[in-house]
Scaffold this motif. Structure first.
Motif, PDB file in Angstrom:
ATOM      1  N   PHE A 159      51.613  44.468  36.764  1.00 16.21           N
ATOM      2  CA  PHE A 159      50.188  44.126  36.837  1.00 16.21           C
ATOM      3  C   PHE A 159      49.472  44.532  35.557  1.00 16.21           C
ATOM      4  O   PHE A 159      49.603  45.675  35.087  1.00 16.21           O
ATOM      5  N   GLU A 160      48.708  43.603  34.996  1.00 17.57           N
ATOM      6  CA  GLU A 160      47.889  43.870  33.817  1.00 17.57           C
ATOM      7  C   GLU A 160      46.437  43.552  34.147  1.00 17.57           C
ATOM      8  O   GLU A 160      46.095  42.395  34.412  1.00 17.57           O
ATOM      9  N   PRO A 161      45.562  44.554  34.169  1.00 21.06           N
ATOM     10  CA  PRO A 161      44.150  44.301  34.479  1.00 21.06           C
ATOM     11  C   PRO A 161      43.514  43.364  33.460  1.00 21.06           C
ATOM     12  O   PRO A 161      43.758  43.482  32.257  1.00 21.06           O
ATOM     13  N   ARG A 162      42.707  42.441  33.958  1.00 17.10           N
ATOM     14  CA  ARG A 162      41.996  41.503  33.098  1.00 17.10           C
ATOM     15  C   ARG A 162      40.489  41.711  33.144  1.00 17.10           C
ATOM     16  O   ARG A 162      39.754  40.980  32.480  1.00 17.10           O
ATOM     17  N   HIS A 163      40.057  42.683  33.937  1.00 19.79           N
ATOM     18  CA  HIS A 163      38.640  43.006  34.039  1.00 19.79           C
ATOM     19  C   HIS A 163      38.478  44.520  33.929  1.00 19.79           C
ATOM     20  O   HIS A 163      39.346  45.277  34.408  1.00 19.79           O
ATOM     21  N   ARG A 164      37.390  44.941  33.335  1.00 17.39           N
ATOM     22  CA  ARG A 164      37.162  46.374  33.154  1.00 17.39           C
ATOM     23  C   ARG A 164      37.101  47.097  34.488  1.00 17.39           C
ATOM     24  O   ARG A 164      37.647  48.192  34.646  1.00 17.39           O
ATOM     25  N   LEU A 165      36.419  46.503  35.453  1.00 20.62           N
ATOM     26  CA  LEU A 165      36.293  47.136  36.768  1.00 20.62           C
ATOM     27  C   LEU A 165      37.667  47.319  37.403  1.00 20.62           C
ATOM     28  O   LEU A 165      37.947  48.356  38.017  1.00 20.62           O
ATOM     29  N   VAL A 166      38.520  46.335  37.297  1.00 18.28           N
ATOM     30  CA  VAL A 166      39.868  46.419  37.867  1.00 18.28           C
ATOM     31  C   VAL A 166      40.689  47.484  37.152  1.00 18.28           C
ATOM     32  O   VAL A 166      41.412  48.268  37.789  1.00 18.28           O
ATOM     33  N   ALA A 167      40.563  47.521  35.829  1.00 21.44           N
ATOM     34  CA  ALA A 167      41.299  48.529  35.064  1.00 21.44           C
ATOM     35  C   ALA A 167      40.858  49.939  35.438  1.00 21.44           C
ATOM     36  O   ALA A 167      41.688  50.858  35.551  1.00 21.44           O
ATOM     37  N   LEU A 168      39.569  50.118  35.652  1.00 23.57           N
ATOM     38  CA  LEU A 168      39.050  51.442  36.027  1.00 23.57           C
ATOM     39  C   LEU A 168      39.537  51.839  37.414  1.00 23.57           C
ATOM     40  O   LEU A 168      39.922  52.998  37.637  1.00 23.57           O
ATOM     41  N   ALA A 169      39.533  50.884  38.342  1.00 28.18           N
ATOM     42  CA  ALA A 169      40.018  51.179  39.694  1.00 28.18           C
ATOM     43  C   ALA A 169      41.494  51.544  39.672  1.00 28.18           C
ATOM     44  O   ALA A 169      41.937  52.457  40.378  1.00 28.18           O
ATOM     45  N   ARG A 170      42.262  50.853  38.852  1.00 26.37           N
ATOM     46  CA  ARG A 170      43.689  51.171  38.751  1.00 26.37           C
ATOM     47  C   ARG A 170      43.891  52.560  38.161  1.00 26.37           C
ATOM     48  O   ARG A 170      44.776  53.310  38.592  1.00 26.37           O
ATOM     49  N   HIS A 171      43.080  52.908  37.183  1.00 28.12           N
ATOM     50  CA  HIS A 171      43.194  54.230  36.561  1.00 28.12           C
ATOM     51  C   HIS A 171      42.867  55.334  37.561  1.00 28.12           C
ATOM     52  O   HIS A 171      43.522  56.388  37.572  1.00 28.12           O
ATOM     53  N   ARG A 172      41.865  55.087  38.396  1.00 31.97           N
ATOM     54  CA  ARG A 172      41.437  56.096  39.361  1.00 31.97           C
ATOM     55  C   ARG A 172      42.368  56.202  40.554  1.00 31.97           C
ATOM     56  O   ARG A 172      42.469  57.258  41.163  1.00 31.97           O
ATOM     57  N   ARG A 173      43.038  55.101  40.896  1.00 34.43           N
ATOM     58  CA  ARG A 173      43.917  55.101  42.077  1.00 34.43           C
ATOM     59  C   ARG A 173      45.322  54.668  41.666  1.00 34.43           C
ATOM     60  O   ARG A 173      45.788  53.586  42.032  1.00 34.43           O
ATOM     61  N   PRO A 174      46.036  55.501  40.916  1.00 35.26           N
ATOM     62  CA  PRO A 174      47.358  55.103  40.405  1.00 35.26           C
ATOM     63  C   PRO A 174      48.438  55.028  41.475  1.00 35.26           C
ATOM     64  O   PRO A 174      49.516  54.494  41.213  1.00 35.26           O
ATOM     65  N   GLY A 175      48.170  55.555  42.671  1.00 31.63           N
ATOM     66  CA  GLY A 175      49.203  55.597  43.703  1.00 31.63           C
ATOM     67  C   GLY A 175      49.279  54.367  44.573  1.00 31.63           C
ATOM     68  O   GLY A 175      49.996  54.366  45.585  1.00 31.63           O
ATOM     69  N   LEU A 176      48.564  53.295  44.224  1.00 36.17           N
ATOM     70  CA  LEU A 176      48.600  52.083  45.040  1.00 36.17           C
ATOM     71  C   LEU A 176      49.916  51.334  44.847  1.00 36.17           C
ATOM     72  O   LEU A 176      50.286  50.985  43.725  1.00 36.17           O
ATOM     73  N   ARG A 177      50.610  51.107  45.938  1.00 33.87           N
ATOM     74  CA  ARG A 177      51.770  50.220  45.983  1.00 33.87           C
ATOM     75  C   ARG A 177      51.613  49.328  47.201  1.00 33.87           C
ATOM     76  O   ARG A 177      50.899  49.684  48.141  1.00 33.87           O
ATOM     77  N   LEU A 178      52.279  48.200  47.215  1.00 34.80           N
ATOM     78  CA  LEU A 178      52.173  47.256  48.321  1.00 34.80           C
ATOM     79  C   LEU A 178      53.315  47.489  49.295  1.00 34.80           C
ATOM     80  O   LEU A 178      54.491  47.423  48.920  1.00 34.80           O
ATOM     81  N   THR A 179      52.970  47.790  50.533  1.00 32.91           N
ATOM     82  CA  THR A 179      53.978  48.056  51.552  1.00 32.91           C
ATOM     83  C   THR A 179      54.709  46.782  51.942  1.00 32.91           C
ATOM     84  O   THR A 179      54.181  45.673  51.816  1.00 32.91           O
ATOM     85  N   ARG A 180      55.919  46.957  52.418  1.00 35.01           N
ATOM     86  CA  ARG A 180      56.718  45.853  52.961  1.00 35.01           C
ATOM     87  C   ARG A 180      57.344  46.359  54.256  1.00 35.01           C
ATOM     88  O   ARG A 180      58.291  47.147  54.235  1.00 35.01           O
ATOM     89  N   THR A 181      56.821  45.915  55.398  1.00 28.70           N
ATOM     90  CA  THR A 181      57.276  46.434  56.687  1.00 28.70           C
ATOM     91  C   THR A 181      58.562  45.774  57.161  1.00 28.70           C
ATOM     92  O   THR A 181      59.330  46.374  57.909  1.00 28.70           O
TER      93      THR A 181
END
Length: 336
Positions: free
Chosen positions: A119-141
């Motif tokens: 994932f490469e952020p293309r918006h400043r807001l998205v990049a900031l959210a990614r920086h603040r929440r680095p532990g996000l991964r997508l679950t696969r049940t």
């Protein structure tokens, strides 16, 4: 009420109002255990949070010690999984016939099959959210029906109404979660088996606040349970195509399912009442954005197949438009 009481004999289920009451599982002496070391930051709440259907979800619980508990109906049977971080590793404890299946799928449940580095952020807001929440991964049940049924319940109603219906139906017709989670003052429950869903009387759907249209969609889905569960081995696009063959299951519902069952990073939800406005406001200051505008704004993430992940980061940013109208009125047809 079927599912609320233990049967008279441990080897046979009783039947009341046409619905078989599940046998209460025998408690094992101890859990099966597995440890797993993630290859990067991992936030259990962010990863597993989408599996929770409201604060009173009887199949999901987060405790003060940082543990996340999950009761699921696996291909091997009902099981309970407790997950918690311990140093630099994650520990999983599981009970019930489905314990081994849950532990085998623990890494993918916690995002091992996900590729957040793509994932490469293309918006400043998205990049900031990614920086603040680095532990996000997508679950696969790896489970389809457990995401499909509550997603159908969420069609065209408020979240509170859908969560209430899910809570009532699971606690009325499900079975106690194996292990310690299935006992005590607030026991957890495993959702009903497909056959049990199919045998729920029409008046019980009404009592739970579910209209005939949503109930009929669920009944059609559980009759095709085996075929729908096979979609786990398909690509998200192929899985969505098969899911949408079921009358009453459209693009909104199929996207909500594969986001959880497949960990699909590009399955952006369309047809949602709020999401386009949130995306439009956060990325372009447009509080009246529709699906077409939302997809246009997320287009920079389409080549890498990351539109759903980008939407998650937008939601995590907390940048939502000011409310102009009162909330949708809550209803409960079970009281009519």
């Amino acid at each position: 009420m079927a599912g609320r009481f233990a049967p008279r004999t441990p080897s046979h289920a009783s039947v009341r109002d046409g619905v078989p009451a599940p046998v209460v599982p025998r408690q094992a002496a101890g859990p099966r255990v597995r440890t797993w070391v993630p290859d990067g930051p991992l936030d259990l709440g962010l990863v597993l949070g989408p599996l929770r259907r409201g604060g009173g979800d009887p199949t999901f619980r987060a405790t003060r010690d940082g543990s996340v508990w999950r009761a699921a109906r696996t291909p091997a049977g009902p099981g309970t999984l407790r997950v918690y971080a311990c140093g630099g590793e994650v520990r999983g404890e599981a009970w019930g016939p489905g314990a081994d299946w849950l532990l085998e799928g623990l890494p993918e449940l916690l995002g091992a099959a996900d590729e957040p580095g793509a994932f490469e952020p293309r918006h400043r807001l998205v990049a900031l959210a990614r920086h603040r929440r680095p532990g996000l991964r997508l679950t696969r049940t790896g489970l389809v029906l457990e995401s499909l049924i509550p997603s159908v319940l969420e069609q065209k109603v408020t979240a509170d109404e859908a969560y209430r219906a899910w809570r009532r139906l699971v606690s009325w017709f499900g079975e106690p979660a194996p292990g310690p989670a299935g006992t005590g003052e607030r026991p957890m429950w495993v959702m009903p088996a497909p056959r049990t869903w199919a045998l729920i009387p029409s008046w019980e759907w009404h009592r739970a606040g579910v209209d005939d249209k949503r109930a009929s969609t669920i009944l059609r889905a559980v009759r095709l349970a085996a075929r729908l569960e096979q979609t786990v081995g398909m690509t998200p696009a192929e899985a969505r195509a098969r899911l949408e063959v079921v009358p009453g299951v459209g693009p909104w519902t199929s996207a909500e399912v594969v986001q959880r069952s497949h960990g699909a990073p590009d399955a952006v939800t369309t047809g949602d009442l709020h999401l386009p406005r949130i995306i439009g406001w956060a990325l372009a200051g447009n509080r009246d954005a529709d699906d077409a505008e939302m997809l246009r704004l997320l287009e920079p993430y389409a080549p890498a197949g990351q539109r759903h992940r980008a939407a998650r980061y937008v939601l995590l940013s907390g940048d939502t438009p000011p409310r102009r109208h009162p909330k949708m009125r809550k209803t409960d047809i079970g009281r009519w």
